[in-house]
Design an enzyme around this catalytic site. Structure first.
Site, mmCIF file in Angstrom:
data_model
loop_
_atom_site.group_PDB
_atom_site.id
_atom_site.type_symbol
_atom_site.label_atom_id
_atom_site.label_comp_id
_atom_site.label_asym_id
_atom_site.label_seq_id
_atom_site.Cartn_x
_atom_site.Cartn_y
_atom_site.Cartn_z
ATOM 1 N N GLY A 204 -8.370 -5.432 47.662
ATOM 2 C CA GLY A 204 -7.991 -6.847 47.620
ATOM 3 C C GLY A 204 -8.451 -7.621 46.413
ATOM 4 O O GLY A 204 -8.353 -8.848 46.403
ATOM 5 N N TYR B 7 1.543 11.757 43.756
ATOM 6 C CA TYR B 7 1.582 10.372 44.242
ATOM 7 C C TYR B 7 2.714 10.188 45.255
ATOM 8 O O TYR B 7 2.512 9.599 46.326
ATOM 9 C CB TYR B 7 1.769 9.421 43.063
ATOM 10 C CG TYR B 7 1.977 7.979 43.456
ATOM 11 C CD1 TYR B 7 0.912 7.183 43.863
ATOM 12 C CD2 TYR B 7 3.247 7.408 43.412
ATOM 13 C CE1 TYR B 7 1.097 5.859 44.228
ATOM 14 C CE2 TYR B 7 3.447 6.089 43.774
ATOM 15 C CZ TYR B 7 2.375 5.313 44.180
ATOM 16 O OH TYR B 7 2.578 3.999 44.543
#
Length: 251
Positions: A14, A152
């Site tokens: 965050g 990924y």
């Protein structure tokens, strides 16, 4: 009245980009308290200053480290005792074409993007309220093949599978689990994929041209979609993959 009044939320990763934008949106929508995590203490401190509210707690830690996760949930339990929303957003994207992939590359990518998400959610379950919302940050890479990003892409396909399975696992508790899959969003992570400034510009132009809306997305556009999945506006939505990608994955 905000869409998230009286809600306690956790956002991993965050300190910048989508995670930071979502923390700002959660606060604006009335969240009682938001916990954010990140690996870099300075970046977390800067994020808290940018948000400028007292109802946010930043906890330094690595989502793939079990001791760091235990510390995080000890803090949440002590400060608030419950969670209503989890946005498992922490992730990494490392470039390696097939033929150059190392064991370290594989482990580093899967540890953060898959192991970290799994254990973030699992360790949070005892504090997560019945009827709560779990949002997993996926990617258009879950359904599209990207050059030099096979590891990924595999991690993001795993995230999509987690959402399907956990929807069933948690249905008796009425906990909704959804995947939020961004396309090319203007974040520090996206801009780090180029080897230099020139390559980054080329990549950004290619991503822009590939999207039907012909532009790169902004973190706040993703954050608004996270708010939707976290709130009662999506009360009959679970198990889905919501793409916020300018149409990239749909054509």
């Amino acid at each position: 009245m905000g869409k998230l009044d009286n809600k306690i939320a956790l956002i991993t990763g965050g300190s910048e980009g989508i995670g930071l934008a979502t923390a700002q949106r959660f606060i604006a929508e009335g969240a009682e308290h938001v916990f954010i995590t990140g690996r870099r203490q300075q970046a977390l401190e800067e994020a808290v200053k940018k948000i400028g509210k007292i109802n946010i707690t930043a906890v330094q830690g690595d989502a793939s480290n079990m001791n760091d996760l235990d510390k995080l949930f000890d803090i949440i339990k002590k400060e608030k005792g419950r969670l209503d929303i989890i946005f498992a957003n922490a992730g990494t994207c490392l470039v390696a074409p097939l033929g150059t992939i190392t064991e370290k590359h594989f482990d580093d990518t899967f540890n953060v993007n898959v192991k970290g998400v799994l254990f973030t959610v699992q360790k949070a379950l005892p504090m997560l309220t019945d009827g709560g919302s779990i949002i997993l940050n996926g990617s258009t890479s879950s359904v599209k093949g990207d050059p030099a990003l096979s590891v990924y892409c595999a991690t993001k396909a795993a995230i999509r599978s987690f959402a399907r399975c956990w929807t069933v696992d948690l249905k008796d508790r009425r906990i909704r689990v959804n995947t939020l899959s961004p396309g090319a969003i203007d974040t520090p992570l996206l801009r780090s994929l180029g080897k230099d400034e020139e390559e980054t510009k080329t990549l950004m132009a290619e991503w822009q041209a590939a999207a039907p809306l012909n532009r790169i997305g902004m973190p706040d556009e993703v954050a608004k979609a996270v708010v939707f999945l976290a709130s009662n506006d999506s009360s009959f939505i679970t198990g889905v993959e919501l793409f916020v990608d300018g149409g990239l994955s749909q054509i």
